[in-house]
Design an enzyme around this catalytic site. Structure first.
Site, PDB file in Angstrom:
ATOM      1  N   GLY A 214      34.843 -31.799 -50.414  1.00  0.00           N
ATOM      2  CA  GLY A 214      33.542 -31.338 -50.840  1.00  0.00           C
ATOM      3  C   GLY A 214      32.646 -31.111 -49.644  1.00  0.00           C
ATOM      4  N   CYS A 215      31.618 -30.317 -49.837  1.00  0.00           N
ATOM      5  CA  CYS A 215      30.716 -30.003 -48.721  1.00  0.00           C
ATOM      6  C   CYS A 215      29.998 -31.252 -48.233  1.00  0.00           C
ATOM      7  CB  CYS A 215      29.727 -28.923 -49.125  1.00  0.00           C
ATOM      8  SG  CYS A 215      28.786 -29.334 -50.607  1.00  0.00           S
ATOM      9  N   TYR A 216      29.487 -32.069 -49.158  1.00  0.00           N
ATOM     10  CA  TYR A 216      28.768 -33.269 -48.726  1.00  0.00           C
ATOM     11  C   TYR A 216      29.693 -34.245 -48.006  1.00  0.00           C
ATOM     12  CZ  TYR A 216      24.634 -31.925 -51.510  1.00  0.00           C
ATOM     13  OH  TYR A 216      23.527 -31.295 -52.023  1.00  0.00           O
TER      14      TYR A 216
ATOM     15  N   GLU B 112      23.607 -27.134 -44.919  1.00  0.00           N
ATOM     16  CA  GLU B 112      23.597 -28.503 -45.430  1.00  0.00           C
ATOM     17  C   GLU B 112      23.353 -29.462 -44.280  1.00  0.00           C
ATOM     18  OE1 GLU B 112      26.911 -29.598 -47.977  1.00  0.00           O
ATOM     19  OE2 GLU B 112      27.077 -31.433 -46.827  1.00  0.00           O
TER      20      GLU B 112
END
Lengths: 342, 342, 342, 342
Positions: free
Chosen positions: D157-159, D247
Site C-alpha cells: 500500500g502507499c502508506y 504522500e
C-alpha cells in the site's frame, strides 16, 4: 456549543421558503435568508436530501435547520420563496407557489427567456407558459423598478449577470457591433450533482472550454442587449477553472463607431456611479476581489486599434446566484436593496 | 542514494551549455538536456544562483550539477547552447557564443522579431542587430527546414507557440479576417523572480487579465501570420490562472469568407497529420492533457453564425519553452526531432 | 459605486486603532473592526504601506480607509488598539499605547509567555518586561474572566489556539501523559512578507514539515497546559499545506490512565457545552467547515490501544488571529463576546 | 499526429497484461509498461470501461490502446501481469493468472498480509488462501532477494511504503518503542471511483483526517516492523490534502533507548546508501520534490527531549503504487531494477 437562534432584528418583514436548498446556490440562499435581519427562513426543502440537517452538508453556513420535502400545505403561511430547482422542474413549483400568493424569485432558466420558442429551443417544452408574461428579469441594475413591483422574478444566470453588467453601458448607447465573451468560472458553477469531470483529480491543474457548440446563456444575454436597444450577435464560450467560486468574463467588443477610451470610461463611471454593487475599477479585476460578495467589478479599456475590452468579475454563487436572489427579494419586499448581503 | 550518471546512449552528438538555468524554463531545459540520450550537459549557468546545486532549487529534476557563473573560456569545447536569459541581457551572450562557433537556441525575445523597430518599440534598444538576419524563428511546425540549417534559433514565446499552432492552418489559406486571442496561463509563466502578485495567497482562488494595454507577444504572432500570407490585426489578452504549468489559448476568428465546419476540420487534420507533436482533438483540450509534454492539442469548431473557434493547449514550460528548445536543437543537430522529449 | 459609511449601530462604544494593518491578520482585524456595529475604526496604520488605500491591497475587505504611519499624537482620542506588529517591534508600541490609556490586544508573541527567560530563549531580549505581569493570555475559553478585566491582552498564536482547545479538557483533568501535535496550516500562516518558498509555484501541489527543530509555539502550548495543572512535554511539528486559510491540529495523547471513549466524549461535550465558538463534532473536522469563521471544531476519539486522538480545525486568520482579537476586545469592553464576528 | 508505436528497445523480455487499467494506479501502470524499453504491453483491461480508448480517459499518458474485458484465453501468451483490482475481486483473478503461469504483481491488499485472520478482520473472507504462502511483500528495500525469485508479489500500500521506508532503519535496530504516523495524501489516493467527498468543490481549500477508527494499512505496517524484529504498536492516522499526487508521512517515534541525532542520521545514510530510489535529505521533504518519480525522500531528526522525528515523501501513484509495481516486475524478470521508471 448551542445552535444560535435566527438573528432577526425585531419582527420579520417576510417569512421565506427556500426550495432546493441542498445544491450549492440553494444552500447559500438559505444561509443568506437565515442571517438576514428582516427575513425569516421558515423552510428549506430538498428533493434528494430531505431529512438531512443542512449543517451536515454545509457546516460553515451554520444554518441549524433540517431539510424537508417540499409540502405546499406547510408553506401556506409563507410570504415569499426562492426556488432553486433545475429548469423544467421549477415551473410547476413556481406556479403552485404563485397560486398560494407567494412572491417568488426563481433561480432556474424557466422564466428568464420571455420568448417561449427560444426557451423551448434551448431547454424543454415550457410547463407554465402563462406565467411568462408576468415574470421580470431580475438584474436590478437593468430592471430595478419592475422588480420592485414584481411577484415573479427570474434570477439571471451567472454568466448573463457578469456579461450584461460588462456590456450594458455600451449597449444602451447602441455601440455594440460585434461581441465575443470569453467566460471563465470556478467549479462550483457546474453544480453539486456533477460527475467525474468535476472530481478534484480531474479539475486540479486543469482548465478547458466547454459547450463550444452554444451555451444556453447566450440567448439570455442577447435578449437583454436587445432590450437595451442594441440587438447584436454574441459569441459566448464558457471555460472551467481550477477554483471554487468566481467568474470572470472577458468581453471583446467591436464598436459601431470609433470610441475614445476616456469617453468610454466616463460612460461606465456615470452609468454605475449610484449602483450599490457595481464598481468600475482601475485594473483588470481578480476573482479574489469579489469572492463571497454581491459585487461586480468592471474594468474597461480601448485597444489602440479600436476594440473595446471589458472585464467583469463576480462570485458566481453570490451575485451570480444566491445573493442576487436576496437582492431581488429585498426589492420586491420594499427593503433596503443590500440588506443582509453587504 | 548515489547521484546517477548522465544517461547517455553511447557517445554524445553534442556538448551543450544551458545558460540561465536557475529560472523555471532554464532549469527544465537543463533537465531535458541532462536526460537526453545524445546530448551532454556540460554546464548549467546562473547569474543569481551560481554555486547552488541545481537539485536544491529543483529537487525533482534530479540534475546532479552545480550552477556556475557563465565563463566563456570554459565553454569553448561546447557545441551548442540554450540561452534562457531575459531579453536585452541575452543578445550579447548569444553574440559571444556565436563567436565561439556554438549553435544557439535563444529563449528570450531578442531574436524573435525580425523587424528591429518593432523589437525596439516593445522591448529595448537591440544590442546585436547584425545577428537578426541570420536568426530563424523556432516554431518547427512552420519553419522546420530553416531550423535544420540554422545556427541561431529564436525559440518562440509560449503564447505565440499555442496561438500560431491554433491559427496557422487558417492563415495559410488567407482565411483570417479578424482574430481575438484570449490566452490563459498558469503561474509558472510569470517566471521565478516574480513578486507579491504571484505569491500563493495572491493567486489561490484567483484569476485575472493582465497587460490589457498590449502584450509583447502580439507582434510576434502577427509577424508569423503575415509570413504565412495572411496579415491580420490580432487582439491578444493574457490571463493568469491558479495552476502551475499549462496554457490555453481560445481563438475567435472571423473568416474572410463563409467556411464549413467539415472543411475546416479537414484542413486542420491534413495540416497536422504528419506533425509529431500536434494533435487535432475531438473536444476542447484541457491543460492536464498536455502537462509535462511537448504536445499541442488543437480543437476547432465553427459557430452557427460563422465564427471559427480554435482552442489550443500546451504546457507553457515544455512546448511553450524548454522542450521546444530541445526540439529545435535536435533539428539543428540532425537528430530525431522528438529525441529526449517524447 | 460610492464608498459605504462605516456600518455603526448608534454611537460606538469604543474608538479603535489597528496598528500593522497591511499584513494578512492586521488587515482582517481592520475589516472586522470596520464592520463591527459598536466599534469605530479610527486609524489603520502600516510601516511599509502608509499612503496606500487598504482597498488596493485587500479589495474584498471593502475598508475605504488609507493606511497611515502610526502617530501616537493622533490616537490620543482612541479607546483601544489591536497591534499586529512583529515580535520585539510590538512591545514598545504597546507600552506607548498603554501610556496613553488605551486597552490593547496584542498579536505578536511579546506578551504571551509570562516567563521572561522562556520568551528570550525563543525570541529576543524583551523590551518591556514590566508589562508582562499585567498581560492576560487571550484565549477566552481558558481565561474569559481575566480578559474581561484586562487592559493588555496577548492574543494567542494560531497553533496554540487550536492545540489548546483540543487538549484543554484532558489537561484540566490531568490526563495528559505524552502529547504529539502534528499541525497543518495554509500558506497565509506564513504571513504577507514571505519569500520564494511561499510563491504559488513553490507551494502548489506541495506540502512539507518545517521548524522540525522546535517551533516557538511549543512553549506557549506548554505554558497553558501547565497552567491547567497538567505540565507535560509536547512534541509539536507544523506543516504547510497548499491552501489559503485554515489550520488543522492532529493531537496524539497518551493518557495518564486508561480512558473510555464515551467518558472522554462526555468530558469534551460538557466542557464546551456553553462555549459560543467551540463545537464538538461527530467526524474529523475539515478546514472548509470553519473557513472565515471564529469557530473551532473539535473531534475526539480513543484508539483501541488507548491513545486519545483529538483533531481541531480553525481558520488561522480568524480564530487563530483576527477574529479572536475582536472577541477579546469585545470582552474587554463589556460587549457581547461574539459581536461583529458571528 | 499518428499514434506512436510502443518504444521498445529490441525484443521485449516479457509480454505484460495490466488488469484494472481504468483506475488511476492501473492506468499509470499501463503507461509505465507501455513506455518501458523491455516490456510489451499486450493488454489493458477494465471491468467498467472496456471498449474505451485509454487515451480518452488519460490523454497525457498517450497509450494508444483500447481497454478490453479481461479474457483469460487471450492472455495465454503473456508472461506477466500487474493486477490493479479492488481487494477480494483480485484474488481469483490472480489465481487464474498464476494457473496460466504468469508472474503477477498484485496491487490490492489480497496478498499483503501473510496472516489470514488479520486479513479477514480488516478486509473480507479470503478467496485464495492457498496462495498466501507463496506471496512476497513487494517492498524492494526490504525484500529484494525474495522478490527476485517470486512469482507472486504483493505490491505494498502507499502508506506502508512511505511509513516503512521511514521506520525500517530504526526497526532493524529494535529501536522503536512507540510510533505515531500522521500521514497526509493527495486526492488521487482516494481512487477514481470516489464520490462527493472528493469533488473539487468538496476538497478545494480543505484538509481533514479520515479513518480515525483504524485504517487497513496499519496491520500491514506492523507486520513488516515485526518482520524486522521490532514488534510495536503503531498509531496511524491518514489525512486528505487538496492536491493531486503526493504522500507525506510524519513519524513520531519514541526510541527504546536514548539516541543521538548524529548516530541516527548515520544509520539512515548507511542503510540507504546503495538504494537507488531512497534519498536521505537535509531538510523536510516536500511533495513536489518527488512528484512523478519512484523516489522516496527521507528526513530524520531527534528532538531535544529525545523523540525521533522522521518524514518521508513519495508520489502515492508512483512509488506508492504503479512505478513500484514495475520496479518489482523488473526484479522478477531479472531486469535492471530502475528500468523504465527512472
Amino acid at each position: 456549543m448551542n445552535d444560535p437562534p435566527q438573528p432577526l432584528d425585531g419582527d420579520p418583514v417576510a417569512r421565506v421558503v427556500v426550495a432546493g436548498a441542498s445544491g450549492y446556490a440553494g444552500a447559500l440562499s438559505a444561509q443568506l435568508v437565515w442571517r438576514h435581519p428582516k427575513l425569516e427562513l421558515v423552510q428549506a426543502t430538498s428533493r434528494s436530501d430531505a431529512g438531512t440537517p443542512l449543517e451536515r452538508l454545509y457546516p460553515r453556513y451554520r444554518v441549524p435547520m433540517t431539510l424537508t420535502e417540499l409540502d405546499l400545505d406547510e408553506i401556506e403561511g409563507a410570504d415569499a420563496a426562492i426556488v432553486a430547482y433545475p429548469h423544467a422542474a421549477s415551473a410547476p413549483v413556481v406556479a403552485a407557489m404563485r397560486g398560494l400568493g407567494l412572491g417568488v424569485v426563481e433561480r432556474s432558466a424557466d422564466f428568464r427567456l420571455g420568448d417561449r420558442p427560444t426557451y423551448e429551443r434551448w431547454y424543454a417544452p415550457h410547463g407554465e407558459p402563462d406565467l411568462l408574461d408576468g415574470a421580470v428579469y431580475g438584474l436590478p441594475e437593468l430592471h430595478r423598478e419592475k422588480i420592485r413591483g414584481a411577484e415573479l422574478v427570474a434570477n439571471p444566470g451567472c454568466y448573463p449577470t457578469a456579461s450584461l453588467l460588462a456590456l450594458a453601458p455600451l449597449a444602451a448607447e447602441g455601440l455594440l457591433a460585434d461581441v465575443v465573451v470569453d467566460a471563465k468560472q470556478g467549479v462550483s458553477g457546474a453544480g453539486r450533482g456533477a460527475g467525474e469531470e468535476t472530481q478534484y483529480v480531474s479539475m486540479d491543474e486543469n482548465a478547458f472550454a466547454y459547450k463550444t457548440g452554444g451555451h444556453r446563456h447566450r440567448p439570455e444575454i442577447e435578449q437583454e442587449l436587445d432590450g437595451l436597444g442594441n440587438p447584436v450577435e454574441v459569441t459566448f464560450v464558457p471555460h472551467l477553472l481550477p477554483l471554487d467560486q468566481g467568474e470572470l468574463v472577458s468581453c471583446y467588443a467591436r464598436p459601431t463607431e470609433a470610441v475614445d477610451e476616456g469617453a468610454v470610461l466616463a460612460l461606465y463611471r456615470e452609468r454605475y456611479a449610484t449602483e450599490p454593487f457595481v464598481r468600475v475599477v482601475e485594473r483588470p479585476p481578480g476573482l479574489r476581489d469579489v469572492r463571497d460578495t454581491n459585487e461586480c467589478h468592471v474594468f474597461v479599456t480601448v485597444e489602440e486599434r479600436g476594440r473595446v475590452l471589458i472585464f467583469a468579475a463576480i462570485d458566481n454563487l453570490w451575485k451570480g446566484a444566491s445573493s442576487q436572489a436576496v437582492q431581488n427579494l429585498n426589492l420586491m419586499l420594499g427593503l433596503d436593496e443590500g440588506m443582509g448581503i453587504s
